[in-house]
Design a protein around this motif. Sequence first.
Motif, mmCIF file in Angstrom:
data_model
loop_
_atom_site.group_PDB
_atom_site.id
_atom_site.type_symbol
_atom_site.label_atom_id
_atom_site.label_comp_id
_atom_site.label_asym_id
_atom_site.label_seq_id
_atom_site.Cartn_x
_atom_site.Cartn_y
_atom_site.Cartn_z
ATOM 1 N N ILE A 81 0.843 -1.195 0.000
ATOM 2 C CA ILE A 81 0.000 0.000 0.000
ATOM 3 C C ILE A 81 0.881 1.249 0.000
ATOM 4 O O ILE A 81 2.102 1.156 0.086
ATOM 5 C CB ILE A 81 -0.948 0.012 1.217
ATOM 6 N N ASN A 82 0.243 2.416 -0.048
ATOM 7 C CA ASN A 82 1.046 3.641 -0.049
ATOM 8 C C ASN A 82 1.397 4.076 1.376
ATOM 9 O O ASN A 82 0.926 3.498 2.355
ATOM 10 C CB ASN A 82 0.350 4.757 -0.842
ATOM 11 N N SER A 83 2.235 5.092 1.473
ATOM 12 C CA SER A 83 2.757 5.532 2.770
ATOM 13 C C SER A 83 1.700 6.165 3.666
ATOM 14 O O SER A 83 1.927 6.344 4.861
ATOM 15 C CB SER A 83 3.908 6.516 2.562
ATOM 16 N N LYS A 84 0.550 6.478 3.103
ATOM 17 C CA LYS A 84 -0.553 7.039 3.897
ATOM 18 C C LYS A 84 -1.429 5.939 4.499
ATOM 19 O O LYS A 84 -2.392 6.231 5.200
ATOM 20 C CB LYS A 84 -1.411 7.959 3.028
ATOM 21 N N GLY A 85 -1.097 4.688 4.185
ATOM 22 C CA GLY A 85 -1.891 3.575 4.677
ATOM 23 C C GLY A 85 -3.118 3.306 3.829
ATOM 24 O O GLY A 85 -4.089 2.722 4.301
ATOM 25 N N GLY A 133 -8.029 -10.134 7.691
ATOM 26 C CA GLY A 133 -8.233 -9.549 9.003
ATOM 27 C C GLY A 133 -7.812 -8.103 9.147
ATOM 28 O O GLY A 133 -7.866 -7.539 10.244
ATOM 29 N N ILE A 134 -7.391 -7.483 8.064
ATOM 30 C CA ILE A 134 -6.990 -6.077 8.126
ATOM 31 C C ILE A 134 -8.235 -5.206 8.106
ATOM 32 O O ILE A 134 -9.110 -5.370 7.259
ATOM 33 C CB ILE A 134 -6.033 -5.727 6.974
ATOM 34 N N GLU A 135 -8.296 -4.286 9.056
ATOM 35 C CA GLU A 135 -9.433 -3.378 9.166
ATOM 36 C C GLU A 135 -9.069 -2.017 8.587
ATOM 37 O O GLU A 135 -7.945 -1.541 8.744
ATOM 38 C CB GLU A 135 -9.835 -3.222 10.633
ATOM 39 N N PHE A 136 -10.042 -1.404 7.948
ATOM 40 C CA PHE A 136 -9.858 -0.086 7.362
ATOM 41 C C PHE A 136 -10.583 0.938 8.222
ATOM 42 O O PHE A 136 -11.723 0.722 8.628
ATOM 43 C CB PHE A 136 -10.421 -0.046 5.937
ATOM 44 N N GLY A 137 -9.919 2.042 8.473
ATOM 45 C CA GLY A 137 -10.515 3.126 9.239
ATOM 46 C C GLY A 137 -11.197 4.119 8.318
ATOM 47 O O GLY A 137 -11.555 3.805 7.178
ATOM 48 N N LEU A 138 -11.315 5.336 8.810
ATOM 49 C CA LEU A 138 -11.945 6.397 8.042
ATOM 50 C C LEU A 138 -11.204 6.628 6.732
ATOM 51 O O LEU A 138 -9.985 6.569 6.675
ATOM 52 C CB LEU A 138 -11.965 7.693 8.849
ATOM 53 N N ASP A 194 -4.361 1.277 9.651
ATOM 54 C CA ASP A 194 -3.516 1.703 10.765
ATOM 55 C C ASP A 194 -2.152 1.032 10.625
ATOM 56 O O ASP A 194 -1.982 -0.141 10.946
ATOM 57 C CB ASP A 194 -4.189 1.310 12.080
ATOM 58 N N LEU A 195 -1.172 1.807 10.138
ATOM 59 C CA LEU A 195 0.154 1.240 9.914
ATOM 60 C C LEU A 195 0.827 0.821 11.216
ATOM 61 O O LEU A 195 1.605 -0.131 11.231
ATOM 62 C CB LEU A 195 1.039 2.222 9.143
#
Length: 110
Positions: A58-62, A83-88, A93-94
């Motif tokens: 992914i990119n550096s901004k997550g 199992g990776i969750e995505f926030g707003l 969350d890196l």
Amino acid sequence: MTPFTENVIEIIRSIPAGKVMTYGQIAALAGSPRAARQVVRVLHSMSKKYKLPWHRVINSKGQIALSDDEFYHEQLFSLESEGIEFGLNGVIDLARYQYHPEEESGIGGE
């Protein structure tokens, strides 16, 4: 194949399920910190041939950097299935999910 490309392939292969790495992080570990775009090139041209877990990059901004809707959602669903969750705003969350192979193996350690 250049040593940098070989390193990129090995680093991407090492990313475990449920973890992500950034393009720049991979470039730095592969020996060329300013070559994030080359990591993109390797992913684009060699993911199928080498069966790379491309979705874990992914990119550096997550965030997922793909603009193509189909591939964006494929990456999103692949990461969520691990199992990776995505926030707003689709941000990962890196601090929680970023993989740091240098911490486990001593590669490039401080």
